[in-house]
Design an enzyme around this catalytic site. Structure first.
Site, PDB file in Angstrom:
ATOM      1  CE1 TYR A  39      11.786  31.232  10.357  1.00 14.21           C
ATOM      2  CE2 TYR A  39      12.775  29.062  10.136  1.00 14.21           C
ATOM      3  CZ  TYR A  39      11.980  30.079   9.629  1.00 14.21           C
ATOM      4  OH  TYR A  39      11.404  29.941   8.394  1.00 14.21           O
ATOM      5  CB  SER A  98      13.784  19.373   2.120  1.00 13.55           C
ATOM      6  OG  SER A  98      15.186  19.451   2.346  1.00 13.55           O
ATOM      7  CG  PHE A 158      17.703  19.467  13.301  1.00 13.27           C
ATOM      8  CD1 PHE A 158      18.524  18.583  13.997  1.00 13.27           C
ATOM      9  CD2 PHE A 158      17.091  19.018  12.136  1.00 13.27           C
ATOM     10  CE1 PHE A 158      18.736  17.285  13.546  1.00 13.27           C
ATOM     11  CE2 PHE A 158      17.302  17.721  11.677  1.00 13.27           C
ATOM     12  CZ  PHE A 158      18.123  16.858  12.381  1.00 13.27           C
ATOM     13  CG  LEU A 216      47.063  25.793   1.444  1.00  6.48           C
ATOM     14  CD1 LEU A 216      46.581  27.233   1.317  1.00  6.48           C
ATOM     15  CD2 LEU A 216      48.263  25.548   0.524  1.00  6.48           C
ATOM     16  CD  GLU A 256      18.825  30.301   8.436  1.00  2.00           C
ATOM     17  OE1 GLU A 256      18.324  31.224   7.796  1.00  2.00           O
ATOM     18  OE2 GLU A 256      18.965  30.325   9.668  1.00  2.00           O
TER      19      GLU A 256
END
Length: 380
Positions: free
Chosen positions: A124, A133, A157, A338, A364
């Site tokens: 895509y 953006s 990208f 942890l 996305e």
């Protein structure tokens, strides 16, 4: 007891099939793929045999014609094994669905048979070096040459860049802004198509990422998806499902982190007892589990809305993507804590989950853009 919040028997069967596939074909190999930066093409072909290359592509076109909730269940199950590889399959599904949903018969017949089986993989291509953006500001230009389009520009990208065979690409065919954008299918082997160097990334190492460079590429007229000028709407339509899938990949990765952390704290002794027996550990685990369940419930609700075509589907997909990806990263971060020092070592899967899930808040549509979508809708 069954009710509206339970998965149907069919959905449970699909989830179980995906979980089994992940356990056999993905989980044992994920660390190796990450370490060696390997895209496992043989595993993709196996996933294609199960229909995972065309989850919401219509049955007429050879897909399995499921809804967005089923797609989310599959992505969540696969990313329990490896979020990076699962996300790669998700992007292929989004691109393949766009060809099925918006392509003319000729373009569907040309590309879908090899895409639904995952023999070929689709990318895509919306983002550019200068427009992330602000996607509607894209500059890649397609000039009408009568019998074909001539396309020049570059995309940044691109998951699968340099490796995938098919590139579903947003290009400018008209005026500035979203209305001048069209969507076209470009092939890796077309003359004038080249790629930048493979990007070196923090995570998502099992999938290649590179710029797509287009230099006067001749694209057949029939390769346009939808009508001229509809590309941006098509791209955004694809992203509703893509956002759910990326959210689902975060859920699966975070669930894996909880399971790994739980096993570790039961085993690890400090001050003469298992660290699972300390209330501090239990409170941390409780927060992680409760936050993940809340994110999952929102994502499943949003998936149902996208399948149904609800008027508020885009808003819910944005909220679900934002909450699932942020919760996923936060859960994995606490899981790593942890583990203590061991969490920082590559011998344990948690550091890879931490790296892989970090990018989900960016791609996305960044989570800042998700907030913009939701906020704009609220004040309208």
């Amino acid at each position: 007891m069954t009710g509206q919040f339970d998965l149907t028997e069919d959905q449970q069967a699909i989830q179980e099939m995906a979980r089994r596939f992940a356990a056999d074909a993905i989980t044992p190999h994920a660390a190796h793929w990450d370490e060696e930066k390997i895209l496992p093409r043989d595993m993709l072909t196996q996933a294609g045999e199960l229909g995972f290359g065309a989850i919401y592509v219509s049955e007429e076109a050879g897909g399995i014609g499921l809804g967005r909730l089923e797609a989310a269940l599959i992505m969540e199950a696969l990313s329990f094994g490896c979020p990076s590889t699962s996300a790669f399959i998700s992007i292929h599904n989004m691109s393949t669905w766009m060809i099925d949903a918006f392509g003319a018969e000729a373009v569907k017949a040309k590309y879908l048979p090899s895409l639904v089986t995952l023999d070929q993989v689709a990318s895509y291509c919306l983002t550019e070096p200068g427009s992330g953006s602000d996607a509607a500001a894209l500059k890649t230009k397609a000039v009408d040459r009568g019998d074909h389009w001539e396309v020049s520009g570059s995309k940044q990208f691109i998951s699968g860049g340099g490796v995938n065979e098919i590139y579903v690409t947003m290009v400018r065919t008209g005026e500035d802004g979203p209305k001048g954008i069209s969507c076209m299918v470009i092939e890796k082997d077309m003359e004038g198509v080249s790629f930048g160097a493979q990007e070196k990334k923090l995570g998502w190492n099992s999938q290649p990422t590179a710029a797509l460079i287009l230099d006067k590429v001749r694209v057949p007229k029939e390769n346009i998806l939808g009508a001229e000028g509809e590309g941006f709407a098509i791209a955004m339509n694809g992203l509703d499902g893509g956002r759910l899938n990326i959210g689902a990949c975060s859920l699966g990765g975070a669930q894996r982190a909880i399971d790994e952390a739980l096993a570790y704290v039961k085993d690890r002794q400090q001050f003469g007892r298992a660290i699972a027996d300390f209330q501090n550990t239990q409170f941390t685990l409780a927060d992680m589990a409760a936050e993940l369940e809340a994110a999952r419930a929102l994502l499943y609700l949003a998936a149902a809305k996208v399948t149904a075509g609800s008027p508020d589907k885009t808003r819910f997909a944005a909220m679900a993507k934002m909450i699932a990806t942020e919760t996923g990263s936060s859960v994995v971060d606490r899981a790593l804590q942890l583990f203590g020092g061991y969490g920082y070592l590559k011998e344990y899967p948690v550091e890879k989950l931490w790296r892989d899930l970090r990018v989900h808040s960016i791609l996305e549509g960044t989570n800042q853009i998700m907030r913009m979508i939701v906020g704009r809708e609220m004040v309208k």
